[in-house]
Design an enzyme around this catalytic site. Sequence first.
Site, PDB file in Angstrom:
ATOM      1  CB  CYS A 167      -0.902   0.000   1.237  1.00  0.00           C
ATOM      2  SG  CYS A 167      -1.835   1.528   1.437  1.00  0.00           S
ATOM      3  CG  ASP A 170      -2.681  -3.496  -0.545  1.00  0.00           C
ATOM      4  OD1 ASP A 170      -3.281  -3.633   0.537  1.00  0.00           O
ATOM      5  OD2 ASP A 170      -2.482  -2.398  -1.076  1.00  0.00           O
TER       6      ASP A 170
END
Length: 139
Positions: free
Chosen positions: A34, A41
């Site tokens: 992120c 992520d």
Amino acid sequence: MPSRPTKELEIFPNPAPARDYHIHMEIPEFTCLCPKTGQPDFATLILDYIPDKKCIELKSLKLYIWSYRNEGAFHEAVTNRIVDDLTAILKPRYLRLTAKFFVRGGIFTNIIVEHRKSGWKPLPAVELSKFEGQSTTRG
């Protein structure tokens, strides 16, 4: 020698360039960071394409996908970049990448990006059973 992540994609000649055929790949271990928090992520990438003159070599695709592991990227940006890189080297008749990101802050995000070769028209669809999600083992 151990493999290392790389942005270099390898291709090979399409063994059946006169025919439209569908290549379907599921990549369940995509990871990037992120850009706001630096937290990982995770996503499953679903790649579908109809090759023209070239096909993607699988090990190079694996190493390419791995190369995003320590990069910060918004979901939308990374999905579009992958499609741009794949279409630049493959020049496929058609390509669709679906990025299904795991829940973050109570929100699942799916990004779908498509590319169509200029002038290419698909043949009329024949309804066949759809590809189901793959388990980690084959029965």
